[in-house]
Design a protein around this motif. Structure first.
Motif, PDB file in Angstrom:
ATOM      1  N   LYS A  68       0.817  -1.217   0.000  1.00 53.20           N
ATOM      2  CA  LYS A  68       0.000   0.000   0.000  1.00 53.20           C
ATOM      3  C   LYS A  68       0.849   1.265   0.000  1.00 53.20           C
ATOM      4  CE  LYS A  68      -0.689   0.259   4.981  1.00 53.20           C
ATOM      5  NZ  LYS A  68      -1.665   0.444   6.056  1.00 53.20           N
ATOM      6  N   ASN A  69       2.016   1.232   0.658  1.00 48.46           N
ATOM      7  CA  ASN A  69       2.871   2.423   0.653  1.00 48.46           C
ATOM      8  C   ASN A  69       3.508   2.638  -0.710  1.00 48.46           C
ATOM      9  OD1 ASN A  69       2.228   2.676   3.311  1.00 48.46           O
ATOM     10  ND2 ASN A  69       4.202   2.013   4.102  1.00 48.46           N
ATOM     11  N   THR A  70       3.864   1.554  -1.390  1.00 52.72           N
ATOM     12  CA  THR A  70       4.407   1.665  -2.737  1.00 52.72           C
ATOM     13  C   THR A  70       3.356   2.248  -3.673  1.00 52.72           C
ATOM     14  OG1 THR A  70       5.768  -0.274  -2.319  1.00 52.72           O
ATOM     15  CG2 THR A  70       5.485   0.371  -4.611  1.00 52.72           C
ATOM     16  N   ALA A  71       2.123   1.778  -3.533  1.00 52.87           N
ATOM     17  CA  ALA A  71       1.029   2.295  -4.356  1.00 52.87           C
ATOM     18  C   ALA A  71       0.818   3.787  -4.090  1.00 52.87           C
ATOM     19  CB  ALA A  71      -0.250   1.517  -4.076  1.00 52.87           C
ATOM     20  N   ALA A  72       0.841   4.174  -2.835  1.00 55.04           N
ATOM     21  CA  ALA A  72       0.649   5.584  -2.482  1.00 55.04           C
ATOM     22  C   ALA A  72       1.776   6.441  -3.056  1.00 55.04           C
ATOM     23  CB  ALA A  72       0.583   5.736  -0.968  1.00 55.04           C
ATOM     24  N   ARG A  73       3.008   5.928  -3.000  1.00 57.68           N
ATOM     25  CA  ARG A  73       4.152   6.678  -3.524  1.00 57.68           C
ATOM     26  C   ARG A  73       4.039   6.858  -5.042  1.00 57.68           C
ATOM     27  NH1 ARG A  73       7.939   3.421  -2.050  1.00 57.68           N
ATOM     28  NH2 ARG A  73       8.274   2.465  -4.084  1.00 57.68           N
ATOM     29  N   ARG A  74       3.666   5.812  -5.742  1.00 58.10           N
ATOM     30  CA  ARG A  74       3.545   5.898  -7.203  1.00 58.10           C
ATOM     31  C   ARG A  74       2.416   6.833  -7.611  1.00 58.10           C
ATOM     32  NH1 ARG A  74       4.659  -0.145  -9.685  1.00 58.10           N
ATOM     33  NH2 ARG A  74       6.702  -0.396  -8.764  1.00 58.10           N
ATOM     34  N   LYS A  75       1.308   6.768  -6.886  1.00 57.09           N
ATOM     35  CA  LYS A  75       0.186   7.668  -7.177  1.00 57.09           C
ATOM     36  C   LYS A  75       0.581   9.115  -6.909  1.00 57.09           C
ATOM     37  CE  LYS A  75      -3.270   6.270  -4.767  1.00 57.09           C
ATOM     38  NZ  LYS A  75      -4.395   5.660  -4.052  1.00 57.09           N
ATOM     39  N   SER A  76       1.319   9.326  -5.839  1.00 55.89           N
ATOM     40  CA  SER A  76       1.751  10.673  -5.493  1.00 55.89           C
ATOM     41  C   SER A  76       2.672  11.242  -6.556  1.00 55.89           C
ATOM     42  CB  SER A  76       2.454  10.658  -4.137  1.00 55.89           C
ATOM     43  OG  SER A  76       2.970  11.918  -3.824  1.00 55.89           O
TER      44      SER A  76
END
Length: 119
Positions: A68-76
């Motif tokens: 989930k943190n990787t997903a949040a970073r990529r979306k950001s």
């Protein structure tokens, strides 16, 4: 090759899941590359490409393909690039992006006879 029946099944299941994960990961990478290419170029559908990429990232995180943190970073990162291109959401000074009003503090008069509130 395993001899135990359950171990044989695990080999089959892992092979199936590996194929699914590879397909999803490849699709995700392609979508992200298309979004970044749209942001680098001057295409009209930049916002749509980024929105689709963010949707795919969320789906990958939901399926356990991404943390989930990787997903949040990529979306950001995608959102920052979109904003840098001048297409991100902007707000006027003094306003917030919150769409609904925050509820105020509850005001109770005296507690009921039992001494506690039933909500």
């Amino acid at each position: 090759m395993p001899n135990i029946k359950s171990a044989k099944k695990r080999v089959k299941v892992i092979a199936t899941k590996t194929l699914r994960n590879k397909a999803l990961n490849s699709n995700l990478k392609t979508t992200i590359k298309k979004a970044e290419a749209a942001l680098a170029g001057s295409s009209d559908d930049r916002t749509a490409a980024v929105t689709l990429a963010i949707k795919k990232i969320d789906q990958a995180a939901a399926k356990g393909l991404l943390h989930k943190n990787t997903a949040a970073r990529r979306k950001s990162r995608l959102a920052r690039k979109l904003h840098a291109a001048g297409l991100g959401r902007t707000t006027t000074p003094g306003t917030s992006q919150r769409t609904c009003a925050r509820p105020g503090p509850r005001s109770f008069s005296t507690p009921p006879a039992g001494g506690f509130f039933l909500l």
